[in-house]
Design an enzyme around this catalytic site. Structure first.
Site, short mmCIF file in Angstrom:
data_model
loop_
_atom_site.label_atom_id
_atom_site.label_comp_id
_atom_site.label_asym_id
_atom_site.label_seq_id
_atom_site.Cartn_x
_atom_site.Cartn_y
_atom_site.Cartn_z
CB SER A 121 15.16 11.72 -16.90
OG SER A 121 16.16 11.43 -18.09
N GLY A 155 3.65 -7.82 -20.53
CA GLY A 155 3.17 -6.64 -20.71
C GLY A 155 2.80 -6.22 -21.91
CE LYS A 207 9.73 6.20 -25.56
NZ LYS A 207 10.23 5.13 -25.23
CB ILE A 231 13.42 -3.53 -20.31
CG1 ILE A 231 11.84 -3.21 -20.14
CG2 ILE A 231 13.54 -4.58 -21.14
CD1 ILE A 231 11.23 -2.35 -21.03
CE1 TYR A 274 15.92 4.18 -15.66
CE2 TYR A 274 15.07 2.73 -17.25
CZ TYR A 274 15.09 3.94 -16.47
OH TYR A 274 14.47 5.24 -16.86
N GLY A 283 2.76 -2.52 -23.44
CA GLY A 283 2.83 -1.26 -23.62
C GLY A 283 3.87 -0.95 -24.47
N GLY A 314 17.55 -3.80 -17.17
CA GLY A 314 17.35 -2.68 -18.34
C GLY A 314 18.44 -1.75 -18.47
CG ASP A 340 13.24 2.79 -26.47
OD1 ASP A 340 14.06 3.11 -25.81
OD2 ASP A 340 12.08 3.18 -26.33
P1 NAP Z 1 3.73 1.46 -20.56
O1 NAP Z 1 3.46 1.82 -21.80
O2 NAP Z 1 2.95 2.08 -19.36
O3 NAP Z 1 3.56 -0.45 -20.46
C1 NAP Z 1 3.71 -1.09 -19.42
C2 NAP Z 1 2.89 -2.34 -19.58
O4 NAP Z 1 2.93 -3.12 -18.27
C3 NAP Z 1 1.24 -2.07 -19.57
O5 NAP Z 1 0.83 -1.88 -20.81
C4 NAP Z 1 0.56 -3.15 -18.73
O6 NAP Z 1 0.41 -4.17 -19.71
C5 NAP Z 1 1.71 -3.57 -18.13
N1 NAP Z 1 1.60 -3.26 -16.44
C6 NAP Z 1 1.51 -2.09 -15.95
N2 NAP Z 1 1.24 -1.90 -14.69
C7 NAP Z 1 1.17 -3.20 -14.44
C8 NAP Z 1 0.88 -3.85 -13.22
N3 NAP Z 1 0.71 -3.15 -12.11
N4 NAP Z 1 0.87 -5.08 -13.02
C9 NAP Z 1 1.10 -5.97 -14.11
N5 NAP Z 1 1.23 -5.26 -15.31
C10 NAP Z 1 1.39 -3.90 -15.23
O7 NAP Z 1 5.09 1.47 -20.25
P2 NAP Z 1 6.50 1.31 -21.09
O8 NAP Z 1 6.94 2.38 -21.61
O9 NAP Z 1 6.52 0.07 -21.95
O10 NAP Z 1 7.45 0.85 -19.93
C11 NAP Z 1 7.46 -0.12 -19.08
C12 NAP Z 1 9.03 -0.29 -18.32
O11 NAP Z 1 9.96 -0.53 -19.04
C13 NAP Z 1 9.14 1.00 -17.18
O12 NAP Z 1 9.55 0.38 -15.98
C14 NAP Z 1 10.25 1.55 -18.06
O13 NAP Z 1 10.87 2.38 -17.01
C15 NAP Z 1 10.81 0.62 -18.80
N6 NAP Z 1 11.70 0.87 -19.58
C16 NAP Z 1 12.96 0.55 -19.64
C17 NAP Z 1 13.54 1.03 -21.01
C18 NAP Z 1 15.20 0.62 -20.90
O14 NAP Z 1 15.79 1.41 -21.84
N7 NAP Z 1 15.61 0.09 -20.06
C19 NAP Z 1 12.91 1.52 -22.19
C20 NAP Z 1 11.56 1.76 -22.02
C21 NAP Z 1 11.08 1.50 -20.85
P3 NAP Z 1 -1.13 -4.82 -19.54
O15 NAP Z 1 -2.26 -3.93 -19.34
O16 NAP Z 1 -1.68 -5.62 -20.78
O17 NAP Z 1 -1.03 -6.09 -18.55
#
Ligand code: NAP
Length: 271
Positions: free
Chosen positions: A14, A125, A65, A209, A211, A127, A232, A101
């Site tokens: 983190s 995506g 969360k 998003i 980073y 998620g 991000g 967020d």
């Molecule tokens: P999450 O709940 O696991 O969701 C990610 C989504 O991406 C999944 O639901 C999936 O959707 C898709 N996915 C996962 N693996 C994949 C793959 N190999 N190929 C294609 N699609 C894939 O994760 P999250 O919490 O949303 O976070 C996602 C990313 O955002 C992470 O990298 C995290 O570090 C980043 N993030 C950044 C911030 C920020 O403040 N900058 C905040 C939150 C998260 P489908 O199954 O529908 O394809």
């Protein structure tokens, strides 16, 4: 010194302690930010420490969360509607949950003068972060929001929107903005991109998003095509700044986000 921290399961990578320490330095808050990695069964003890004032406030990350919501006295409107809480604070003896967020993404758009109102936007995506981002885009009245998924689903909608297959995202689309919310391209698999370069089409602005790295393959592809590329890190810093505003009942100038971004990237100015 006021105690803050981050609740999650695996937290060793983190950046939050570093970012919150930088916010403390910029705002003169006398705070300490600690990681609280734990199993779900131990969360009630941590919540109790906040109720007793031993900890002023916490952020919450994957996978807690959603489950923390039932432990709170009140939840803000946007956190209820998104279905996720990432910030908890004691306000007038009540434990209140927020979703920063949501604010982090809104601030990312405004800092870069990205106008989403009346625009056509593709979100990659489905998620947790996609739910916050689609909520922001709906709340600022995007004209059209399309969500792409590896497993498209017409029954399980995100804020009323069904997801589409990636095969439907070809170079002839009319999206103005594409937002990646998948982890594809994240360290260490930095050569991967969620979509082919051609699928960027005529979109003007690409937001990822992720980073780490600062510039993913998706954003590097976007840069070579002359598109506005936003990473991000802004969202990560802005959601942390918003959390400190909530914890300390204060307003923090946007310049703090820009200065921390500048320090973390080793000198790259926002924009
Ligand atoms: P999450 O709940 O696991 O969701 C990610 C989504 O991406 C999944 O639901 C999936 O959707 C898709 N996915 C996962 N693996 C994949 C793959 N190999 N190929 C294609 N699609 C894939 O994760 P999250 O919490 O949303 O976070 C996602 C990313 O955002 C992470 O990298 C995290 O570090 C980043 N993030 C950044 C911030 C920020 O403040 N900058 C905040 C939150 C998260 P489908 O199954 O529908 O394809």
């Amino acid at each position: 010194m006021i105690q803050f921290g981050l609740l999650g399961k695996t937290l060793s990578h983190s950046m939050s302690p570093q970012i919150h320490s930088m916010i403390f330095k910029h705002t003169k808050i006398s705070g300490n930010y600690k990681l609280f990695p734990m199993e779900a069964k131990n969360i009630p003890n941590l919540i109790n420490d906040i109720r007793q004032g031993k900890i002023k406030g916490i952020n919450v990350t994957i996978p807690y969360k959603e489950i923390v919501i039932d432990m709170l006295d009140e939840v803000s409107k946007e956190a209820i509607e998104i279905g996720a809480v990432n910030t908890i604070c004691l306000v007038d003896n009540k434990l209140v949950g927020y979703n920063t967020d949501y604010f982090g993404f809104r601030k990312t758009l405004s800092l870069h003068n990205v106008v989403a109102k009346d625009k056509q936007i593709a979100v990659l995506g489905t998620g947790g972060s996609a739910k916050s981002i689609v909520y922001v885009l709906k709340s600022i009245q995007a004209k059209k929001i399309a969500i792409y998924s590896r497993t498209p689903n017409t029954t399980e909608k995100i804020h009323g929107i069904a997801s589409l297959p990636y095969t439907a995202l070809d170079s002839k689309h009319n999206y103005d903005i594409i937002v990646n919310t998948t982890p594809v391209g994240m360290f260490p698999k930095v050569d991967n991109s969620p979509i082919d370069k051609r699928a960027l089409g005529n979109a003007k602005t690409i937001i990822d998003i992720i980073y780490n790295p600062f510039y993913t393959k998706l954003l590097l592809d976007a840069k070579t095509k002359g598109k506005i590329s936003i990473n991000g890190m802004y969202m990560l810093i802005a959601q942390a700044v918003k959390a400190q505003e909530i914890f300390n009942n204060m307003t923090i100038d946007d310049d703090v986000i820009k200065e921390i971004y500048f320090e973390l990237t080793g000198g790259e100015a926002i924009g």
